[in-house]
Scaffold this motif. Structure first.
Motif, PDB file in Angstrom:
ATOM      1  N   SER A   1      -6.024  -2.999   6.636  1.00 34.92           N
ATOM      2  CA  SER A   1      -5.887  -4.335   6.104  1.00 34.92           C
ATOM      3  C   SER A   1      -4.436  -4.835   5.496  1.00 34.92           C
ATOM      4  O   SER A   1      -4.156  -5.991   5.815  1.00 34.92           O
TER       5      SER A   1
ATOM      6  N   HIS B   1       0.918  -1.220  -0.053  1.00 34.19           N
ATOM      7  CA  HIS B   1      -0.163   0.013   0.075  1.00 34.19           C
ATOM      8  C   HIS B   1       0.906   1.332  -0.017  1.00 34.19           C
ATOM      9  O   HIS B   1       1.944   1.071   0.373  1.00 34.19           O
TER      10      HIS B   1
ATOM     11  N   THR C   1     -16.724   4.939  -0.647  1.00 36.31           N
ATOM     12  CA  THR C   1     -14.876   4.132  -0.564  1.00 36.31           C
ATOM     13  C   THR C   1     -14.552   3.830   0.733  1.00 36.31           C
ATOM     14  O   THR C   1     -14.126   2.791   0.579  1.00 36.31           O
TER      15      THR C   1
ATOM     16  N   ASP D   1      -8.444  -1.598  -4.034  1.00 36.43           N
ATOM     17  CA  ASP D   1      -8.369  -0.850  -2.542  1.00 36.43           C
ATOM     18  C   ASP D   1      -7.365   0.338  -2.571  1.00 36.43           C
ATOM     19  O   ASP D   1      -7.740   1.294  -2.010  1.00 36.43           O
ATOM     20  N   LYS D   2      -6.404   0.204  -3.481  1.00 33.39           N
ATOM     21  CA  LYS D   2      -5.505   1.557  -3.687  1.00 33.39           C
ATOM     22  C   LYS D   2      -6.352   2.467  -4.169  1.00 33.39           C
ATOM     23  O   LYS D   2      -6.105   3.789  -3.912  1.00 33.39           O
TER      24      LYS D   2
ATOM     25  N   SER E   1      -8.524   4.259  -2.017  1.00 34.62           N
ATOM     26  CA  SER E   1      -8.267   4.760  -0.930  1.00 34.62           C
ATOM     27  C   SER E   1      -7.516   6.290  -1.348  1.00 34.62           C
ATOM     28  O   SER E   1      -7.441   7.247  -0.543  1.00 34.62           O
TER      29      SER E   1
ATOM     30  N   HIS F   1     -10.236  -8.079  -0.627  1.00 34.67           N
ATOM     31  CA  HIS F   1      -9.278  -6.940  -0.895  1.00 34.67           C
ATOM     32  C   HIS F   1      -8.388  -7.476  -2.325  1.00 34.67           C
ATOM     33  O   HIS F   1      -7.810  -8.520  -2.394  1.00 34.67           O
ATOM     34  N   SER F   2      -8.186  -6.295  -3.052  1.00 37.49           N
ATOM     35  CA  SER F   2      -7.456  -6.300  -4.146  1.00 37.49           C
ATOM     36  C   SER F   2      -6.782  -5.212  -4.476  1.00 37.49           C
ATOM     37  O   SER F   2      -7.016  -3.970  -3.591  1.00 37.49           O
TER      38      SER F   2
ATOM     39  N   VAL G   1     -13.447  -0.280   1.122  1.00 38.81           N
ATOM     40  CA  VAL G   1     -12.243  -0.664   1.798  1.00 38.81           C
ATOM     41  C   VAL G   1     -12.451  -1.552   3.062  1.00 38.81           C
ATOM     42  O   VAL G   1     -11.801  -2.412   3.300  1.00 38.81           O
ATOM     43  N   TYR G   2     -13.358  -0.889   4.106  1.00 35.30           N
ATOM     44  CA  TYR G   2     -13.105  -1.614   5.600  1.00 35.30           C
ATOM     45  C   TYR G   2     -14.186  -2.415   5.656  1.00 35.30           C
ATOM     46  O   TYR G   2     -14.267  -3.153   6.719  1.00 35.30           O
TER      47      TYR G   2
ATOM     48  N   ASP H   1      -2.283   1.280   6.133  1.00 37.05           N
ATOM     49  CA  ASP H   1      -3.737   1.176   6.337  1.00 37.05           C
ATOM     50  C   ASP H   1      -3.913  -0.321   7.026  1.00 37.05           C
ATOM     51  O   ASP H   1      -3.126  -1.174   7.036  1.00 37.05           O
TER      52      ASP H   1
ATOM     53  N   GLN I   1     -15.448  -4.776   3.508  1.00 39.23           N
ATOM     54  CA  GLN I   1     -15.511  -6.135   2.877  1.00 39.23           C
ATOM     55  C   GLN I   1     -14.671  -7.193   3.585  1.00 39.23           C
ATOM     56  O   GLN I   1     -13.826  -6.717   4.257  1.00 39.23           O
TER      57      GLN I   1
END
Length: 317
Positions: free
Chosen positions: A180, A174, A252, A268-269, A272, A264-265, A256-257, A178, A259
């Protein structure tokens, strides 16, 4: 390796590992960060120096802009430095403080958005009670409670994320620390930590989101009863722009938070980037520069500056 703090530093892999893309991205995100600072700090200064903007609405807006500046600053400088540097390391303490700062100001924004919606609800739906209901004391109390809830939530988030053992690879996939990506490096069981994070994000996000939604439903019902088509149109435009910003931020954040960890994939970036950089960039334009009061205040300030410059030239000559 075992123990609580087995990692003394992490490596942020960033947005991309392509050398060709890093310089253009640096330019783009530097521009976004500068405009974010200028826009939000400009709103804060404008509200401070113009007496006509000394109202609860703009009082809340200055704190919202302050939160925008702070949580963008927690992330952007490090990300910009990493785009041009080969050394992308961050200390364990630095990583923990970065996440805590981000969680604190992002959560504060959720509560401030709810406070701003509540303020607009009273101003439009109960204008006769507005002055007594939203007094200066109430304004400070609402802002103080927003920061308090945000601080306590950030402490809990940070404790559950960084309280375990990190004995795996120290590479965080990332551009900032963050939740995850950091939890993926933990060698202890993270199910309880993830459950607590989901719960608190849901509590903070859903509760404030419901306040915003219910406030705007009441506002829209009041607006529909207005006889003037021009007033209805102006109110609808304001509500639509505010709700668009809220939807972008909450959408958004929830993506991200809320799921599952396995879902996560790389998207996410992208999400973010939207809530850490794009939303703070757009907020000054959506929440203030579309307002007639702010436009009038900007015109007055411009006139004062021009008059001051002219007067200075006359005195010098």
């Amino acid at each position: 390796m075992e123990g609580n703090h087995t990692q003394t530093k992490f490596i942020l892999l960033g947005i991309t590992d392509s050398p060709c893309a890093q310089a253009p991205l640096f330019g783009l995100f530097l521009f976004i960060y500068i405009v974010t600072l200028v826009g939000n700090l400009g709103i804060m200064v404008l509200v401070w120096v113009v007496p006509s903007l000394h109202t609860p609405m703009y009082f809340f807006l200055t704190h919202f802009s302050f939160a925008d500046v702070c949580y963008s600053t927690v992330i952007s400088p490090k990300m910009l430095a990493d785009l041009l540097s080969e050394d992308k390391t961050i200390s364990f303490a630095g990583c923990m403080m970065q996440f805590h700062g981000f969680a604190f100001f992002a959560t504060a924004e959720c509560h401030l958005l709810a406070v701003m919606a509540y303020d607009r609800h009273f101003a439009i739906c109960n204008p006769l009670l507005y002055v007594t209901a939203i007094s200066s004391r109430v304004c400070w109390q609402l802002v103080a409670w927003s920061y308090l809830f945000a601080f306590l939530s950030a402490i809990i988030y940070t404790g559950f994320i960084f309280g375990g053992s990190f004995c795996k690879l120290n590479r965080i996939d990332h551009f900032f620390c963050d939740a995850s990506p950091v939890l993926k490096l933990a060698c202890s069981d993270t199910q309880s930590s993830e459950a607590v994070i989901y719960a608190f994000v849901a509590i903070n996000g859903v509760s404030t989101g419901m306040i915003i939604l219910l406030s705007y439903i009441c506002i829209l019902r009041t607006v529909l009863k207005m006889r003037s088509a021009r007033s209805r149109s102006r109110a609808f435009n304001t509500c639509a722009s505010h709700l668009a910003a809220v939807a972008l931020f909450y959408g958004t954040i929830f993506f991200v938070y809320l799921q599952p960890a396995a879902s996560h994939s790389s998207l996410d970036k992208v999400a973010s980037i939207v809530y850490t950089m794009v939303t703070p960039l757009l907020n000054p334009f959506i929440y203030s520069l579309r307002n007639k009061e702010v436009k009038d205040a900007l015109v007055k300030c411009r006139r004062r500056i021009l008059d001051h410059c002219r007067h200075k030239r006359v005195v010098i000559s």
